[in-house]
Every structure is written in structure tokens, then in C-alpha cells.
Design a protein around this motif. Structure first.
Motif, PDB file in Angstrom:
ATOM      1  N   ASN A 193       7.125 -69.043  31.410  1.00  0.00           N
ATOM      2  CA  ASN A 193       6.648 -69.447  30.087  1.00  0.00           C
ATOM      3  C   ASN A 193       7.071 -68.486  28.965  1.00  0.00           C
ATOM      4  O   ASN A 193       6.299 -68.210  28.045  1.00  0.00           O
ATOM      5  CB  ASN A 193       5.126 -69.622  30.114  1.00  0.00           C
ATOM      6  N   LEU A 194       8.301 -67.960  29.069  1.00  0.00           N
ATOM      7  CA  LEU A 194       8.861 -67.170  27.966  1.00  0.00           C
ATOM      8  C   LEU A 194       9.784 -68.065  27.137  1.00  0.00           C
ATOM      9  O   LEU A 194      10.205 -69.135  27.579  1.00  0.00           O
ATOM     10  CB  LEU A 194       9.634 -65.976  28.509  1.00  0.00           C
ATOM     11  N   ALA A 195      10.150 -67.582  25.950  1.00  0.00           N
ATOM     12  CA  ALA A 195      10.999 -68.381  25.067  1.00  0.00           C
ATOM     13  C   ALA A 195      12.422 -68.502  25.622  1.00  0.00           C
ATOM     14  O   ALA A 195      12.942 -67.579  26.256  1.00  0.00           O
ATOM     15  CB  ALA A 195      11.047 -67.735  23.684  1.00  0.00           C
ATOM     16  N   VAL A 196      13.030 -69.653  25.385  1.00  0.00           N
ATOM     17  CA  VAL A 196      14.425 -69.912  25.785  1.00  0.00           C
ATOM     18  C   VAL A 196      15.159 -70.527  24.590  1.00  0.00           C
ATOM     19  O   VAL A 196      14.562 -70.682  23.510  1.00  0.00           O
ATOM     20  CB  VAL A 196      14.488 -70.854  27.014  1.00  0.00           C
ATOM     21  N   TYR A 236      21.763 -71.955  16.706  1.00  0.00           N
ATOM     22  CA  TYR A 236      21.009 -71.835  17.957  1.00  0.00           C
ATOM     23  C   TYR A 236      19.599 -72.339  17.730  1.00  0.00           C
ATOM     24  O   TYR A 236      19.105 -72.385  16.592  1.00  0.00           O
ATOM     25  CB  TYR A 236      21.032 -70.400  18.510  1.00  0.00           C
ATOM     26  N   VAL A 237      18.982 -72.759  18.829  1.00  0.00           N
ATOM     27  CA  VAL A 237      17.607 -73.257  18.788  1.00  0.00           C
ATOM     28  C   VAL A 237      16.756 -72.301  19.607  1.00  0.00           C
ATOM     29  O   VAL A 237      17.181 -71.869  20.680  1.00  0.00           O
ATOM     30  CB  VAL A 237      17.500 -74.662  19.428  1.00  0.00           C
ATOM     31  N   VAL A 238      15.578 -71.941  19.097  1.00  0.00           N
ATOM     32  CA  VAL A 238      14.632 -71.145  19.881  1.00  0.00           C
ATOM     33  C   VAL A 238      13.450 -72.047  20.224  1.00  0.00           C
ATOM     34  O   VAL A 238      12.822 -72.614  19.333  1.00  0.00           O
ATOM     35  CB  VAL A 238      14.050 -69.952  19.079  1.00  0.00           C
ATOM     36  N   TYR A 239      13.193 -72.184  21.539  1.00  0.00           N
ATOM     37  CA  TYR A 239      12.015 -72.923  21.987  1.00  0.00           C
ATOM     38  C   TYR A 239      10.986 -71.866  22.369  1.00  0.00           C
ATOM     39  O   TYR A 239      11.044 -71.280  23.462  1.00  0.00           O
ATOM     40  CB  TYR A 239      12.338 -73.801  23.201  1.00  0.00           C
ATOM     41  N   GLY A 240      10.095 -71.563  21.455  1.00  0.00           N
ATOM     42  CA  GLY A 240       9.067 -70.556  21.708  1.00  0.00           C
ATOM     43  C   GLY A 240       7.734 -71.173  21.363  1.00  0.00           C
ATOM     44  O   GLY A 240       7.568 -72.390  21.447  1.00  0.00           O
ATOM     45  N   PRO A 241       6.776 -70.361  20.918  1.00  0.00           N
ATOM     46  CA  PRO A 241       5.518 -70.943  20.438  1.00  0.00           C
ATOM     47  C   PRO A 241       5.808 -71.987  19.356  1.00  0.00           C
ATOM     48  O   PRO A 241       5.110 -72.979  19.221  1.00  0.00           O
ATOM     49  CB  PRO A 241       4.771 -69.743  19.861  1.00  0.00           C
ATOM     50  N   ARG A 242       6.903 -71.756  18.596  1.00  0.00           N
ATOM     51  CA  ARG A 242       7.385 -72.749  17.637  1.00  0.00           C
ATOM     52  C   ARG A 242       8.842 -73.049  17.951  1.00  0.00           C
ATOM     53  O   ARG A 242       9.507 -72.239  18.582  1.00  0.00           O
ATOM     54  CB  ARG A 242       7.286 -72.191  16.222  1.00  0.00           C
ATOM     55  N   THR A 243       9.302 -74.209  17.484  1.00  0.00           N
ATOM     56  CA  THR A 243      10.709 -74.551  17.698  1.00  0.00           C
ATOM     57  C   THR A 243      11.458 -74.305  16.396  1.00  0.00           C
ATOM     58  O   THR A 243      11.087 -74.841  15.347  1.00  0.00           O
ATOM     59  CB  THR A 243      10.841 -76.016  18.146  1.00  0.00           C
ATOM     60  N   GLY A 301      16.187 -63.137  27.644  1.00  0.00           N
ATOM     61  CA  GLY A 301      16.737 -64.357  27.049  1.00  0.00           C
ATOM     62  C   GLY A 301      17.481 -63.924  25.793  1.00  0.00           C
ATOM     63  O   GLY A 301      16.874 -63.369  24.868  1.00  0.00           O
ATOM     64  N   MET A 302      18.789 -64.138  25.742  1.00  0.00           N
ATOM     65  CA  MET A 302      19.522 -63.603  24.589  1.00  0.00           C
ATOM     66  C   MET A 302      19.121 -64.292  23.293  1.00  0.00           C
ATOM     67  O   MET A 302      19.190 -63.671  22.235  1.00  0.00           O
ATOM     68  CB  MET A 302      21.046 -63.638  24.804  1.00  0.00           C
ATOM     69  N   VAL A 303      18.700 -65.552  23.373  1.00  0.00           N
ATOM     70  CA  VAL A 303      18.326 -66.238  22.129  1.00  0.00           C
ATOM     71  C   VAL A 303      17.091 -65.579  21.492  1.00  0.00           C
ATOM     72  O   VAL A 303      17.163 -65.098  20.356  1.00  0.00           O
ATOM     73  CB  VAL A 303      18.147 -67.760  22.343  1.00  0.00           C
TER      74      VAL A 303
END
Ligand code: AHM
Ligand code: MG
Length: 280
Positions: A94-97, A118-125, A192-194
Motif C-alpha cells: 500500500n505504498l504509492a506507485v 507521470y502519474v502518482v497514485y498515492g493518497p491522491r492521484t 518507487g521512483m515516481v
């Protein structure tokens, strides 16, 4: 290029749902790099391909998850190199990707890149788009991406993201990293590099390094899908990206899946790397 960014936005909203509710298990396929693909890698790749098929200006796509490049529209002018779901093995903890896109014209050398996102899928997108400048967009409740701000790096930052197996580092790489920590920099590294590069971009600067090591002498990160897009983002945000000695965007891969050691950061940290690496 707007139609490409729009397609990335649609794909991002779809991938976000797959990450939240999809199966995190492994498939039976192995990709070009030798990684067993997760079902999420394959699903994300298919979504992106589906959305890009609708965009006639895209000539061909090259995915980290595909062996060969794929022709989409003979008369299109852009080639997109992408990593559909970078850091996908972090989903089960459950870490950001993220997803990474390099937009190229004519070929896939560093000098052919004309845009990146790039897109970050974290607590927010969030989506970061680099063309003439670098802008941050965030997915809002109505399902649309709203522009938040322009991203600019300071000359010097405070974060140090140190990649790769430390026992494989060269002595001079270790010396450089030790000296940076001794100057008060803080460790930030999720794997995660992103999200790791996003943090450096949004917190004003620092250094992300993925050096050559004894077990990976050419580094781990792939030029066309990961390294060139982020090099473009960092340069447009007033930072820099090098392979240790050379500017990343001057590199010419001989194969689409080639990797390279890489360093991304604000100007002062990149100068430190150049000064130390020049001695060896
Ligand atoms: P992936 O494309 O197979 O997900 O691997 C890429 C990831 C990067 O996001 C990250 O920077 C790197 O691998 C981490 O590697 P390491 O654990 O060796 O530091
Ligand atoms: Mg990747």
C-alpha cells in the motif's frame, strides 16, 4: 500534444481503480527485463494501449511490459515510451506507485524527447506534465484533473534518495553519499521512483541516485520508459539529470530496453556528483 495528455488523464483515472480494487497477484508472464509480471502491470498496460489507440497523432508505443514497439497509426508523429505501473510490487504494501510517459519524435534517443508526464497514485492521484514548463494537476471529486501549480526546483535541496544495493556501490559513490548525509541531508527512499522523484520535485530539491553497482553495472532503470522522461521533467523544472558524467538527454540507447545509471536533482547536488565522478 494535448490529445496525448488527455488520453493519459483518462488512462490514469482507470488505472487508479484497478490499483484500488484489482488482483495484486502475479500472472504467468515474464517481461523483457526478466520480471514476472503482476496482473496489475498487464491491466495497466492494456488500459494505456486502449486509450492511445484512440489518438491518431500517436505513431507507435513502446512499453516496459512489451518486448517490441507497436505501431498504432502509420501517419502519427509521436512515439510514446512508457512504464505502465512503475513500482508495482509496492501495491501489496500500500505504498504509492506511478505511470511514466516519454513523448518522442523521430526516434527514442534522449534528444528526441519533446514532452514527458507521470502519474502518482498515492493518497491522491496527480499528473505532472512537462512541456515548456512543469505543471502539477490533481484528480478532483468530479473526476477531472485540476491544475494546481507550476513546479520549480530550488538551486539546492535537503533530500537524499539513495538507490541500489549498497554493498554493490563503488567506494567513491559511497564517499559522495556519506558526504551529502554529513552535510545534513535527510534520507527519503520508498523504492518507487515516481513518488521518490515527485517528493524531491515538490519539496524544492535534493538528489535521487541509482548508480552502477557490481551486480548492475549499467544501473537498473530503463532509459526510454523511466530515465529520459524524468530527465526531461527535471531539466524543465530547472534541475538536472546525468549518468554520473554526461547529461542524460545526450545518451543514445542501442536497444529500447537499455538501462543506465542515473542521478536526478537540483543543480548543486548534481554538480557535486559531477565533481566526484569526474575524478574516476
Ligand atoms: P520496476 O519498474 O520493476 O517497478 O522497478 C523500478 C523501481 C523504481 O521505481 C525504483 O526507483 C527502483 O526500482 C528501486 O530499486 P531498488 O530497490 O534496487 O533500489
Ligand atoms: Mg519501472
Amino acid at each position: 500534444m494535448k490529445e496525448i495528455i488527455d488520453a493519459i488523464s483518462v488512462a490514469a483515472a482507470r488505472i487508479k481503480k484497478v490499483i484500488e480494487f484489482g488482483d495484486t497477484g502475479y500472472s504467468e508472464h515474464v517481461n523483457k527485463t526478466g520480471d514476472t509480471q503482476l496482473k496489475l502491470d498487464i491491466a495497466s498496460d492494456l488500459i494505456i494501449e486502449e486509450e492511445f489507440k484512440k489518438v491518431s497523432s500517436i505513431k507507435s508505443i513502446i512499453s516496459e511490459e512489451k518486448e517490441e514497439s507497436k505501431l498504432l497509426h502509420e501517419n502519427g508523429s509521436y512515439i510514446i515510451g512508457y512504464d505502465p505501473l512503475d513500482g508495482s510490487s509496492l501495491v501489496d504494501v500500500n505504498l504509492a506507485v506511478g505511470s511514466i510517459f516519454g513523448i518522442y519524435k523521430n526516434g527514442t534517443e534522449g534528444s528526441d524527447i519533446v514532452g514527458a508526464a507521470y502519474v502518482v497514485y498515492g493518497p491522491r492521484t496527480e499528473i505532472v506534465v512537462a512541456k515548456d514548463d512543469v505543471r502539477l494537476y490533481r484528480l478532483s471529486e468530479n473526476g477531472e484533473f485540476r491544475e494546481i501549480k507550476t513546479i520549480k526546483l530550488n538551486r539546492k535541496g535537503k533530500l537524499n534518495a539513495t538507490g541500489a544495493t549498497q554493498k554493490g556501490w563503488s567506494a567513491y559513490h559511497k564517499k559522495l553519499i556519506d558526504e551529502i548525509f554529513a552535510d545534513g541531508y535527510r534520507l527519503r527512499y520508498s523504492g518507487g521512483m515516481v513518488p521518490d522523484l515527485h517528493q524531491i520535485l515538490l519539496k524544492g530539491g535534493g538528489l535521487f541516485s541509482y548508480p552502477a553497482t557490481t551486480d548492475t553495472p549499467k544501473g537498473k532503470l530503463r532509459l526510454v520508459f523511466e530515465v529520459f522522461p524524468f530527465a526531461f521533467v527535471f531539466e524543465k523544472a530547472f534541475g538536472a539529470a546525468i549518468d554520473g558524467k554526461k547529461r542524460i538527454l545526450e545518451l543514445k540507447p542501442s536497444h529500447i530496453h537499455d538501462t543506465s545509471p542515473c542521478f536526478f536533482g537540483s543543480n548543486e547536488e548534481i554538480k557535486r556528483v559531477l565533481d566526484e565522478y569526474a575524478k574516476h
